[in-house]
Design a protein around this motif. Sequence first.
Motif, PDB file in Angstrom:
ATOM      1  N   GLN A 134      59.907  71.461   2.318  1.00  9.71           N
ATOM      2  CA  GLN A 134      59.649  71.318   3.746  1.00  9.71           C
ATOM      3  C   GLN A 134      59.309  72.638   4.416  1.00  9.71           C
ATOM      4  O   GLN A 134      58.361  72.707   5.205  1.00  9.71           O
ATOM      5  CB  GLN A 134      60.856  70.676   4.435  1.00  9.71           C
ATOM      6  CG  GLN A 134      60.580  70.298   5.886  1.00  9.71           C
ATOM      7  CD  GLN A 134      61.749  69.583   6.525  1.00  9.71           C
ATOM      8  OE1 GLN A 134      62.688  70.223   6.971  1.00  9.71           O
ATOM      9  NE2 GLN A 134      61.696  68.256   6.567  1.00  9.71           N
ATOM     10  N   GLN A 135      60.053  73.690   4.120  1.00  7.80           N
ATOM     11  CA  GLN A 135      59.800  74.961   4.772  1.00  7.80           C
ATOM     12  C   GLN A 135      58.426  75.511   4.421  1.00  7.80           C
ATOM     13  O   GLN A 135      57.716  76.052   5.269  1.00  7.80           O
ATOM     14  CB  GLN A 135      60.877  75.986   4.400  1.00  7.80           C
ATOM     15  CG  GLN A 135      60.793  77.290   5.192  1.00  7.80           C
ATOM     16  CD  GLN A 135      60.842  77.051   6.698  1.00  7.80           C
ATOM     17  OE1 GLN A 135      61.736  76.390   7.210  1.00  7.80           O
ATOM     18  NE2 GLN A 135      59.859  77.588   7.413  1.00  7.80           N
ATOM     19  N   ARG A 136      58.035  75.356   3.170  1.00  7.40           N
ATOM     20  CA  ARG A 136      56.701  75.806   2.770  1.00  7.40           C
ATOM     21  C   ARG A 136      55.637  74.987   3.490  1.00  7.40           C
ATOM     22  O   ARG A 136      54.607  75.537   3.927  1.00  7.40           O
ATOM     23  CB  ARG A 136      56.542  75.672   1.257  1.00  7.40           C
ATOM     24  CG  ARG A 136      55.215  76.199   0.729  1.00  7.40           C
ATOM     25  CD  ARG A 136      55.148  76.051  -0.777  1.00  7.40           C
ATOM     26  NE  ARG A 136      56.216  76.816  -1.420  1.00  7.40           N
ATOM     27  CZ  ARG A 136      56.450  76.784  -2.728  1.00  7.40           C
ATOM     28  NH1 ARG A 136      55.708  76.017  -3.525  1.00  7.40           N
ATOM     29  NH2 ARG A 136      57.425  77.503  -3.243  1.00  7.40           N
ATOM     30  N   ALA A 137      55.876  73.702   3.628  1.00  9.04           N
ATOM     31  CA  ALA A 137      54.929  72.852   4.344  1.00  9.04           C
ATOM     32  C   ALA A 137      54.795  73.290   5.797  1.00  9.04           C
ATOM     33  O   ALA A 137      53.684  73.376   6.337  1.00  9.04           O
ATOM     34  CB  ALA A 137      55.379  71.395   4.275  1.00  9.04           C
ATOM     35  N   LEU A 138      55.916  73.579   6.438  1.00  8.61           N
ATOM     36  CA  LEU A 138      55.890  74.008   7.837  1.00  8.61           C
ATOM     37  C   LEU A 138      55.123  75.309   7.986  1.00  8.61           C
ATOM     38  O   LEU A 138      54.371  75.495   8.952  1.00  8.61           O
ATOM     39  CB  LEU A 138      57.318  74.163   8.366  1.00  8.61           C
ATOM     40  CG  LEU A 138      58.188  72.903   8.356  1.00  8.61           C
ATOM     41  CD1 LEU A 138      59.566  73.200   8.935  1.00  8.61           C
ATOM     42  CD2 LEU A 138      57.524  71.766   9.098  1.00  8.61           C
ATOM     43  N   ASN A 139      55.289  76.224   7.029  1.00  6.33           N
ATOM     44  CA  ASN A 139      54.574  77.501   7.092  1.00  6.33           C
ATOM     45  C   ASN A 139      53.065  77.289   6.993  1.00  6.33           C
ATOM     46  O   ASN A 139      52.288  77.946   7.691  1.00  6.33           O
ATOM     47  CB  ASN A 139      55.049  78.428   5.972  1.00  6.33           C
ATOM     48  CG  ASN A 139      56.468  78.903   6.166  1.00  6.33           C
ATOM     49  OD1 ASN A 139      56.993  78.898   7.283  1.00  6.33           O
ATOM     50  ND2 ASN A 139      57.116  79.315   5.084  1.00  6.33           N
ATOM     51  N   HIS A 140      52.645  76.377   6.127  1.00  9.76           N
ATOM     52  CA  HIS A 140      51.208  76.116   5.977  1.00  9.76           C
ATOM     53  C   HIS A 140      50.640  75.448   7.228  1.00  9.76           C
ATOM     54  O   HIS A 140      49.531  75.797   7.673  1.00  9.76           O
ATOM     55  CB  HIS A 140      50.963  75.236   4.750  1.00  9.76           C
ATOM     56  CG  HIS A 140      50.985  75.992   3.451  1.00  9.76           C
ATOM     57  ND1 HIS A 140      50.129  77.035   3.182  1.00  9.76           N
ATOM     58  CD2 HIS A 140      51.771  75.846   2.346  1.00  9.76           C
ATOM     59  CE1 HIS A 140      50.364  77.504   1.976  1.00  9.76           C
ATOM     60  NE2 HIS A 140      51.359  76.803   1.442  1.00  9.76           N
ATOM     61  N   PHE A 141      51.353  74.482   7.799  1.00  6.33           N
ATOM     62  CA  PHE A 141      50.860  73.829   9.013  1.00  6.33           C
ATOM     63  C   PHE A 141      50.763  74.837  10.156  1.00  6.33           C
ATOM     64  O   PHE A 141      49.852  74.769  10.985  1.00  6.33           O
ATOM     65  CB  PHE A 141      51.777  72.666   9.407  1.00  6.33           C
ATOM     66  CG  PHE A 141      51.714  71.503   8.468  1.00  6.33           C
ATOM     67  CD1 PHE A 141      50.501  71.076   7.934  1.00  6.33           C
ATOM     68  CD2 PHE A 141      52.867  70.809   8.108  1.00  6.33           C
ATOM     69  CE1 PHE A 141      50.436  70.001   7.063  1.00  6.33           C
ATOM     70  CE2 PHE A 141      52.808  69.725   7.239  1.00  6.33           C
ATOM     71  CZ  PHE A 141      51.595  69.326   6.708  1.00  6.33           C
ATOM     72  N   GLU A 142      51.694  75.757  10.186  1.00  2.00           N
ATOM     73  CA  GLU A 142      51.672  76.795  11.222  1.00  2.00           C
ATOM     74  C   GLU A 142      50.419  77.655  11.090  1.00  2.00           C
ATOM     75  O   GLU A 142      49.717  77.909  12.074  1.00  2.00           O
ATOM     76  CB  GLU A 142      52.924  77.664  11.098  1.00  2.00           C
ATOM     77  CG  GLU A 142      53.016  78.777  12.124  1.00  2.00           C
ATOM     78  CD  GLU A 142      54.287  79.581  11.977  1.00  2.00           C
ATOM     79  OE1 GLU A 142      54.206  80.714  11.452  1.00  2.00           O
ATOM     80  OE2 GLU A 142      55.364  79.092  12.366  1.00  2.00           O
ATOM     81  N   LYS A 143      50.124  78.095   9.867  1.00  2.00           N
ATOM     82  CA  LYS A 143      48.949  78.928   9.639  1.00  2.00           C
ATOM     83  C   LYS A 143      47.654  78.145   9.883  1.00  2.00           C
ATOM     84  O   LYS A 143      46.658  78.718  10.334  1.00  2.00           O
ATOM     85  CB  LYS A 143      48.970  79.473   8.219  1.00  2.00           C
ATOM     86  CG  LYS A 143      50.082  80.470   7.953  1.00  2.00           C
ATOM     87  CD  LYS A 143      50.090  80.916   6.498  1.00  2.00           C
ATOM     88  CE  LYS A 143      51.230  81.892   6.233  1.00  2.00           C
ATOM     89  NZ  LYS A 143      51.283  82.287   4.799  1.00  2.00           N
ATOM     90  N   ALA A 144      47.679  76.848   9.583  1.00  2.00           N
ATOM     91  CA  ALA A 144      46.481  76.023   9.758  1.00  2.00           C
ATOM     92  C   ALA A 144      46.022  75.996  11.209  1.00  2.00           C
ATOM     93  O   ALA A 144      44.827  75.934  11.491  1.00  2.00           O
ATOM     94  CB  ALA A 144      46.747  74.605   9.265  1.00  2.00           C
ATOM     95  N   VAL A 145      46.959  76.039  12.131  1.00  2.00           N
ATOM     96  CA  VAL A 145      46.615  75.995  13.559  1.00  2.00           C
ATOM     97  C   VAL A 145      46.473  77.399  14.130  1.00  2.00           C
ATOM     98  O   VAL A 145      45.505  77.703  14.835  1.00  2.00           O
ATOM     99  CB  VAL A 145      47.684  75.212  14.353  1.00  2.00           C
ATOM    100  CG1 VAL A 145      47.376  75.245  15.845  1.00  2.00           C
ATOM    101  CG2 VAL A 145      47.767  73.778  13.860  1.00  2.00           C
ATOM    102  N   ALA A 146      47.428  78.272  13.817  1.00  2.00           N
ATOM    103  CA  ALA A 146      47.490  79.589  14.460  1.00  2.00           C
ATOM    104  C   ALA A 146      46.308  80.477  14.095  1.00  2.00           C
ATOM    105  O   ALA A 146      45.890  81.312  14.907  1.00  2.00           O
ATOM    106  CB  ALA A 146      48.794  80.289  14.097  1.00  2.00           C
ATOM    107  N   ASN A 147      45.742  80.321  12.899  1.00  2.00           N
ATOM    108  CA  ASN A 147      44.646  81.188  12.476  1.00  2.00           C
ATOM    109  C   ASN A 147      43.349  80.911  13.213  1.00  2.00           C
ATOM    110  O   ASN A 147      42.427  81.725  13.177  1.00  2.00           O
ATOM    111  CB  ASN A 147      44.408  81.036  10.968  1.00  2.00           C
ATOM    112  CG  ASN A 147      45.518  81.676  10.155  1.00  2.00           C
ATOM    113  OD1 ASN A 147      46.381  82.371  10.697  1.00  2.00           O
ATOM    114  ND2 ASN A 147      45.507  81.441   8.856  1.00  2.00           N
TER     115      ASN A 147
END
Length: 207
Positions: A134-147
């Motif tokens: 879950q934590q890895r998934a959250l990190n990827h979703f965060e980068k997907a939007v923030a970048n």
Amino acid sequence: MISSLGRWWRNRLRPTTPLSQSTMETTPTESTAQPGEWVAYDEDLLERARTQWQFGDWESLASLQRDTLQHHPDRAKLALLAAAGLQQSGNSEQARQLVRLATQWGASKKLIAQVLIAGVHNTLGRAAAINGSQQRALNHFEKAVANVNTQGDTRLLIQARTRNELERLNIAIEPQVLSRVGQRFVSPLHYQVPHTTIQDTSKPVQR
């Protein structure tokens, strides 16, 4: 004599190069509108597509048609967003075609890279969520939007994208965990400014 002139005139009118399907596909940036002809377009289309990308509404983006995009002044960005929708929907070949079209319509290499990398992070986020990371998934979703995102409240957009993607996978996330997603993107204005004492230098310091 008259018949010869007729054949000569018909030959002058005949195009020297046949308009084959391949010829039309090699010049996608040319508008089908006649010079001086006004072509109507949806002025809200780009803003709507941007919102759909932020929230992960891939089906709506994937449904954008080339005929709808080609007369729009922001067609390069729209084609790129449509490619993102196709990429996330599993239509890789159509996504590549629209990326090429976005390039020919003037999309910058930087923007193309940002959107494609964001799509990779989104896909990796789904994979991590399915695997229980879950934590890895959250990190990827965060980068997907923030970048890519440069408008609106990035933290709330990250939370919305994360919630939508996990709901699509039928994976539950606790509200308190979701509330912490994207926390580092909170504006400094949301934090309380610490009180500081400013010394008045106009008066002598008494010892």
